[in-house]
Design an enzyme around this catalytic site. Structure first.
Site, mmCIF file in Angstrom:
data_model
loop_
_atom_site.group_PDB
_atom_site.id
_atom_site.type_symbol
_atom_site.label_atom_id
_atom_site.label_comp_id
_atom_site.label_asym_id
_atom_site.label_seq_id
_atom_site.Cartn_x
_atom_site.Cartn_y
_atom_site.Cartn_z
ATOM 1 N N SER A 64 0.854 -1.194 0.000
ATOM 2 C CA SER A 64 0.000 0.000 0.000
ATOM 3 C C SER A 64 0.884 1.236 0.000
ATOM 4 C CB SER A 64 -0.885 0.001 1.248
ATOM 5 O OG SER A 64 -1.509 1.252 1.455
ATOM 6 N N LYS A 72 2.024 -2.669 6.787
ATOM 7 C CA LYS A 72 2.340 -2.696 5.360
ATOM 8 C C LYS A 72 3.824 -2.423 5.113
ATOM 9 C CE LYS A 72 -1.556 -3.896 3.617
ATOM 10 N NZ LYS A 72 -1.702 -5.199 2.915
ATOM 11 N N TYR A 125 -1.789 0.277 10.501
ATOM 12 C CA TYR A 125 -1.827 -0.138 9.099
ATOM 13 C C TYR A 125 -0.526 0.218 8.387
ATOM 14 C CZ TYR A 125 -3.710 -0.771 4.362
ATOM 15 O OH TYR A 125 -3.932 -1.181 3.064
#
Length: 258
Positions: free
Chosen positions: A149, A166, A162
């Site tokens: 991402s 990632k 998050y």
């Protein structure tokens, strides 16, 4: 696993995590449309794909956010049987969660643990299991695609968990590129901003929890989100290309420009 005994096994086979919806479902369908056998891993099953592609589609129900459950599944024979004899096996580590969305100090502890297990532990465990399997021939390959991402490479307020998970996949790919066994290639590949349920979750989050919500609302309003189907095709094209693995991290938007 439920492949038809009369159907020929494809030389290229693919494992897709989180295959029941969003990008994972689009990946599974696009692979099957290319006559590539697919093994879907997740907490549920995809009935429509199972009925349409019974001869080439297998599913395993496993909670990827539970490392002990995944370890028990990996100790079985399903993955080995699916990959046996394949010239190329693709692993799309797609399953993931954006939760918890909140600033530090306001995050649920169990949500943090679940995100790390699902976003990091499961992809690393599956990549390790795939790399450990014997190859059918000296030219056989194993290709690991971590779905990354932009959050792996840019910090966002409210997304510390998050972003961290990632980024972990990106750095895992960089390190594996230095010591991968023969025949194993890896790339942590960002698919762009894709119109999935995760985007709905982001747009439903309060601005207090995620200050950049308006940016993602505008992407939706202006039609700037990629469809899961388009993103899936780009990911698969690159995973099957000779260029795959030449760099440990990439973004499909840059590949299109190139």
């Amino acid at each position: 696993m439920t492949n038809s005994a009369s159907a020929p096994r494809s030389a290229v086979r693919a494992i897709v995590t989180g295959h029941t919806r969003g990008l994972g479902a689009a990946l599974a369908k696009a692979l099957l449309q290319r006559d590539i056998d697919v093994l879907g891993l997740g907490r549920g099953t995809h009935g429509e794909l199972a009925s349409q592609y019974a001869a080439r589609f297998a599913q395993a129900v496993v909670d990827l956010a539970d490392p002990a459950a995944l370890d028990r599944w990996l100790a079985g024979e399903t993955l080995k049987a699916f990959a046996h004899g394949a010239q190329c096996v693709l692993l799309f580590n797609n399953a993931g969660t954006v939760d918890p969305i909140a600033p530090l100090g306001a995050q649920d502890a169990l949500a943090i643990a679940r995100a790390v297990a699902l976003n990091v532990a499961a992809p690393l465990m599956l990549a390790n299991a795939l790399a450990a399997m014997p190859h059918s021939s000296a030219s056989a390959s194993r290709r690991v695609v971590h779905i990354s991402s932009g959050a792996a490479r840019n910090a966002y307020a409210g997304w510390s968990v998050y972003c961290a998970t990632k980024a972990a996949l990106d750095h895992h790919a960089r390190a594996v590129a230095l010591d991968a066994p023969p025949g194993v290639r890896v790339c942590s590949l960002a698919p762009g901003v894709v119109d999935t349920g995760m985007q709905q979750t982001i747009r439903a989050t309060s601005v207090d929890q995620f200050p950049m919500r308006e940016r993602f609302e505008q992407l939706k309003q202006n039609g700037l989100l990629s469809t899961p189907e388009a993103a899936a095709q780009q990911l698969i094209d690159y995973a099957l290309s000779e260029a795959f693995g030449s760099v440990p991290t990439a973004d499909v938007r840059d590949l299109v420009k190139a």
